[in-house]
Every structure is written in C-alpha cells, then in structure tokens.
Design an enzyme around this catalytic site. Structure first.
Site, PDB file in Angstrom:
ATOM      1  N   HIS A   1       0.813  -1.228   0.000  1.00  0.00           N
ATOM      2  CA  HIS A   1       0.000   0.000   0.000  1.00  0.00           C
ATOM      3  C   HIS A   1       0.842   1.273   0.000  1.00  0.00           C
ATOM      4  CE1 HIS A   1      -3.719  -2.134   0.395  1.00  0.00           C
ATOM      5  NE2 HIS A   1      -3.435  -2.628   1.591  1.00  0.00           N
TER       6      HIS A   1
ATOM      7  N   ASP B   1      -3.108 -10.522  -2.415  1.00  0.00           N
ATOM      8  CA  ASP B   1      -3.685  -9.980  -1.187  1.00  0.00           C
ATOM      9  C   ASP B   1      -5.123  -9.543  -1.478  1.00  0.00           C
ATOM     10  OD1 ASP B   1      -2.511  -8.591   1.611  1.00  0.00           O
ATOM     11  OD2 ASP B   1      -4.228  -7.517   0.759  1.00  0.00           O
TER      12      ASP B   1
ATOM     13  N   ASP C   1      -5.133 -12.547   3.358  1.00  0.00           N
ATOM     14  CA  ASP C   1      -6.356 -12.029   3.965  1.00  0.00           C
ATOM     15  C   ASP C   1      -7.602 -12.231   3.104  1.00  0.00           C
ATOM     16  OD1 ASP C   1      -5.182 -10.237   2.224  1.00  0.00           O
ATOM     17  OD2 ASP C   1      -5.083  -8.574   3.656  1.00  0.00           O
TER      18      ASP C   1
HETATM   19 ZN   LIG Z   1      -4.459  -6.961   2.651  1.00  0.00          ZN
END
Ligand SMILES: [Zn+2]
Length: 302
Positions: A120, A157, A241
């Site tokens: 990110h 992800d 996740d």
């Molecule tokens: Zn994540």
C-alpha cells in the site's frame, strides 16, 4: 528454496488491538515449521534500493519519524514504533537478497517472511500498515541492478496493491497483476486502471466469492497475461487475507486455494519466483495459508 526473515521484524510494534501485529510472525513460523526450506537472515536494506521507488525526501521523512518510545502515527492505520524503520529495511534487504539469489540461480524460489508489509505504500505516502513498497523495490532490483528485461508481479492480497501500482505505473518492463475484493480498502484497483503502458491488470472480485471464482478469474485473465508477458522473474505479493476466516475482508478462499494458485504461478518465469508476505490477520488461517504457499514453492523449486 530460501526463506528470508529477521528478528528485527518483531521490533515493529503496533498499538494494542491493531491487526498487523507482532504475533503474525509466530503464525508464519508455525506455517513454515516442518518444511524443507533453507533459512537466511535478511541483510539490512540498502537505501539505494529504496530510492529506485521512493524519493529521498520521503525516505528521510520516514527515518525521521521514528519515535524514541511509543508510536508515531503516519496515517489512519499506519504507525511507527522505535523499531519500525529497521524492520521495514530488513524487508527491503530481504527481498533484494531473495531477488539476487533467484536471478543468479543460487535458488529456484524464495519467500520473504517480514513485516511491515509494503504493497500500500505509494511514492510519498505511507498507508495501510505499509512504509516502503517492498515488492516494487524487488522488481526494480531485478530490472535495474541485474538487467532483466521483463518481470511480473502478482498480488493476491485481498486488498488492491495501490502502492505497487503507483510505484510502477510508468514501468513498462513490469507487468503488475492484482486480484482483490472490490469494493474494499483502499478503493483503487478498477479494471480500467491499466498503467502508462497497459502493463497493469486489475482483477476485482466480489465480496463473498471463493476459490471457484478466484480460479476462474486467474484462468481467464491473469494466466493469459503472464503467458503473453513471458517474464524472466515472477514476484508475488503474498497476502493471505482473502481467507474465509480473515477478519478484515469478505472473500472465502481456503488454504488449499493458495496452494493451487502458487502452483499455477510457478508455471511462469521458469519457476523463478520470489514471494513476500503482505496481509493475513487471522493467525490460524495465516499459518495454514503460508504452509500451503511455501510447501508448493518448495516442491516446485526442487
Ligand atoms: Zn491486505
């Protein structure tokens, strides 16, 4: 098969209740236990590697934000503790050492078991638990230091790898493919976002979808793109996740889905794969998913 890690990564401490917590490392270790992998300590990262992706003023800002005690808050959910800079730089050092080992043929594949995660972090913005764009830094190392012509990153992800996309938006030598739940944090990752050279492939997945939908999407979109790209090295932003038990998102993948996806990804780049840990916040699911992922990397790397 090499696994890079370092005890400094436990020195990145987040406030009580934060999902990206030190205990994740023990879950990763539980997942790795019993696997026939060769362990290495991450070297400290080189600032020159960071500077291929982030400007010097950002590196200086992050380094200067290290608190003497407690925490510095960089955005709504991104914190630094006294050990955070060293932890992030071990992740940078780990991915660069992993890229070096795989590009030179010392190992077939490698996994970097570090935190904080990286996908990110944008050029000048720490966000989403991330400080430096680890996987993009690894891709640039392969391209600029080793002189590779074509690399690819696959980010599975559950969140969009907005940072990787930002850092490599203009990089015509790197295919970036991201699958992610949409809508979800950070809000980017629409299929229309294609990069300056059409080299970005975003694959949004709907909430509640599981391994069947994931496999179909990869077969329809991601694998053909990799086949056409013919990368010399494949990097993976390995967040776990999207697992059904994860508290931060709503996809329904199981550990065996990560094993299947890993095996299919090893069909590209001659099996030269460097994977780095991103998210994954249910500790049991994280352990099982890391085990499935690394076991396949190890089997395919023999
Ligand atoms: Zn994540």
């Amino acid at each position: 098969m090499l696994v890079f890690s370092h005890s400094d990564c436990a020195g990145h401490v987040t406030p009580p209740g934060h999902p990206e917590r030190v205990e994740r490392l023990a879950a990763v270790e539980a997942g790795l236990s019993g696997l026939a992998v060769e362990r290495r300590d991450c070297p400290m990262g080189d600032e020159a590697d960071v500077l291929r992706c982030h400007p010097a003023r950002y590196l200086a800002r992050v380094k200067g934000a290290v608190p003497e005690a407690g925490w510095t808050q960089l955005d709504g959910d991104t914190y630094m503790s006294p050990g955070s800079y060293h932890a992030a730089m071990r992740a940078v050092g780990g991915i660069c050492a992993a890229v070096d080992a795989v590009v030179t043929g010392e190992a077939r594949s490698a996994f970097v078991a570090c935190r904080p995660p990286g996908h990110h972090a944008e050029r000048e913005t720490a966000m989403g638990f991330c400080l430096f764009g680890t996987v993009a830094i690894g891709a640039k190392r392969a391209l600029d230091h080793h002189g590779l012509a074509r690399v690819a990153i696959v980010d599975f992800d559950v969140h969009h790898g907005n940072g990787t996309q930002d850092l490599l938006w203009d990089e015509g030598r790197c295919l970036f493919a991201s699958s992610h739940q949409m809508p979800l944090y950070p809000g980017t990752g629409r299929a229309e976002e294609r990069g300056a050279h059409g080299q970005v492939l975003n694959v949004p997945l709907r909430a509640g979808s599981g391994g069947v939908e994931m496999r179909a999407a990869y077969e329809r979109l991601v694998f053909p793109a990799l086949e056409a790209w013919q990368p010399e090295l494949l990097l993976i932003s390995a967040g776990f996740d999207a697992h059904a038990d994860d508290p931060l998102a709503g996809l329904e993948w199981q550990a065996e889905d990560y094993g299947w996806l890993t095996g299919r990804l090893c069909d590209f780049a001659g099996g030269r794969v460097v994977s780095t840990l991103e998210g994954g916040y249910d500790l049991s699911a994280l352990a099982a998913s890391v085990a499935a992922h690394v076991q396949v990397l190890e089997e395919r790397g023999r």
